[in-house]
Scaffold this active site. Structure first.
Site, mmCIF file in Angstrom:
data_model
loop_
_atom_site.group_PDB
_atom_site.id
_atom_site.type_symbol
_atom_site.label_atom_id
_atom_site.label_comp_id
_atom_site.label_asym_id
_atom_site.label_seq_id
_atom_site.Cartn_x
_atom_site.Cartn_y
_atom_site.Cartn_z
ATOM 1 N N GLU A 1 0.835 -1.202 0.000
ATOM 2 C CA GLU A 1 0.000 0.000 0.000
ATOM 3 C C GLU A 1 0.872 1.255 0.000
ATOM 4 O OE1 GLU A 1 -3.017 -0.040 -0.602
ATOM 5 O OE2 GLU A 1 -3.640 -2.086 -0.103
ATOM 6 N N ARG B 1 -17.929 -0.255 5.070
ATOM 7 C CA ARG B 1 -18.936 -0.992 4.292
ATOM 8 C C ARG B 1 -19.742 -1.917 5.204
ATOM 9 N NH1 ARG B 1 -18.514 -5.986 2.297
ATOM 10 N NH2 ARG B 1 -16.345 -6.129 2.985
ATOM 11 N N CYS C 1 -8.289 -1.381 7.966
ATOM 12 C CA CYS C 1 -6.880 -1.426 7.527
ATOM 13 C C CYS C 1 -6.361 -0.031 7.210
ATOM 14 C CB CYS C 1 -6.719 -2.350 6.323
ATOM 15 S SG CYS C 1 -6.845 -4.088 6.783
ATOM 16 N N HIS D 1 -1.369 -5.385 2.252
ATOM 17 C CA HIS D 1 -2.562 -6.234 2.196
ATOM 18 C C HIS D 1 -2.176 -7.583 1.584
ATOM 19 C CE1 HIS D 1 -5.967 -3.156 2.689
ATOM 20 N NE2 HIS D 1 -6.313 -4.189 3.429
HETATM 21 N N1 PCA Z 1 -8.714 -6.479 6.565
HETATM 22 C C1 PCA Z 1 -9.652 -5.384 6.735
HETATM 23 C C2 PCA Z 1 -9.599 -5.043 8.200
HETATM 24 C C3 PCA Z 1 -8.914 -6.202 8.862
HETATM 25 C C4 PCA Z 1 -8.327 -6.978 7.775
HETATM 26 O O1 PCA Z 1 -7.567 -7.941 7.897
HETATM 27 C C5 PCA Z 1 -9.397 -4.196 5.789
HETATM 28 O O2 PCA Z 1 -8.877 -4.415 4.684
HETATM 29 O O3 PCA Z 1 -9.726 -3.059 6.128
#
Ligand code: PCA
Length: 219
Positions: free
Chosen positions: A87, A97, A150, A173
């Site tokens: 990211e 959401r 996140c 991610h």
């Molecule tokens: N993914 C979510 C929140 C916790 C996670 O592992 C996100 O992409 O916001």
């Protein structure tokens, strides 16, 4: 360097608890797998953050104060992605959401009141992408971490470290974890996700400036 000024040798690596009805979250599992591991002379301390607006950041800030890390890498699951996503941008926006694990669902509110619109990752995302791809794993630089927990953690992380630019920090991610040997359309084996995070940390510790192929900023 010596004494109080000696550089920190800790890498803080966070993952998340399961959410949205899932039994597991590969981000928390992968972080845990690297807990205590030595990478390039540094020691990894792993923590699991709750999937909750507010509480996740409280836990992260406490872990930063406690471990005084040289590098912080926060990791979360992006269920729809199939590559390791480095990211680049954290945005000052919570827009959920679905409710978080504490039942909160903030809509269109800033992460930090009167904070800047965005922060950039200070991890060398291009060098990390290249290093992960060199092992045959899919990796990408992503321009949005979404507007859920996140991104909330990513923004809060960069805000907490805004006056400590030498502490490099960012967010990754990961795709869903699939059975070993089943890499492809549904996600990546957990062992591959763990290895990608190890490469992320090793590359950060060995890279000063990120890879740049051209310069063209307007003053
Ligand atoms: N993914 C979510 C929140 C916790 C996670 O592992 C996100 O992409 O916001």
């Amino acid at each position: 360097m010596s004494g109080k000024s000696s550089a920190s040798r800790t890498v803080l690596l966070t993952g998340f608890a399961p959410f949205d009805g899932d039994a597991v979250n590969p981000s928390g599992q992968a972080a845990r797998a690297l807990h205590g591991r030595r990478i390039a002379g540094h020691r990894v301390t792993a923590r699991e953050l709750p999937v909750a607006f507010g509480d996740s950041l409280k836990a992260l800030r406490a872990a930063i104060l406690e471990t005084r890390p040289a590098v912080v890498v926060c990791v979360g699951l992006a269920a729809s992605r199939r590559a390791i996503s480095l990211e680049r941008i954290a945005v000052n926006l919570d827009d959920a959401r679905i409710p978080d694990n504490a039942g909160r669902q903030p809509i269109d509110v800033p992460v930090v009141r009167a904070g800047p619109a965005a922060y950039f990752s200070t991890l060398p995302v291009k060098a990390i992408r290249a290093a992960i791809e060199a092992t045959g794993m899919p990796a990408e630089v992503s321009q949005s971490a979404g507007t859920y927990v996140c991104n909330h953690v990513f923004y809060g992380l960069m805000h907490a470290l805004r006056r400590r630019p030498r502490v490099r920090a960012g967010f990754v991610h990961v795709p869903p974890a699939v059975a070993a040997g089943a890499a492809g359309s549904e996600g990546l084996p957990l062992a591959a996700i763990v290895d990608a995070l190890r490469i992320t940390i090793a590359t950060t510790l060995s890279t000063g400036e990120d890879v740049r192929v051209s310069a063209g900023a307007i003053d």
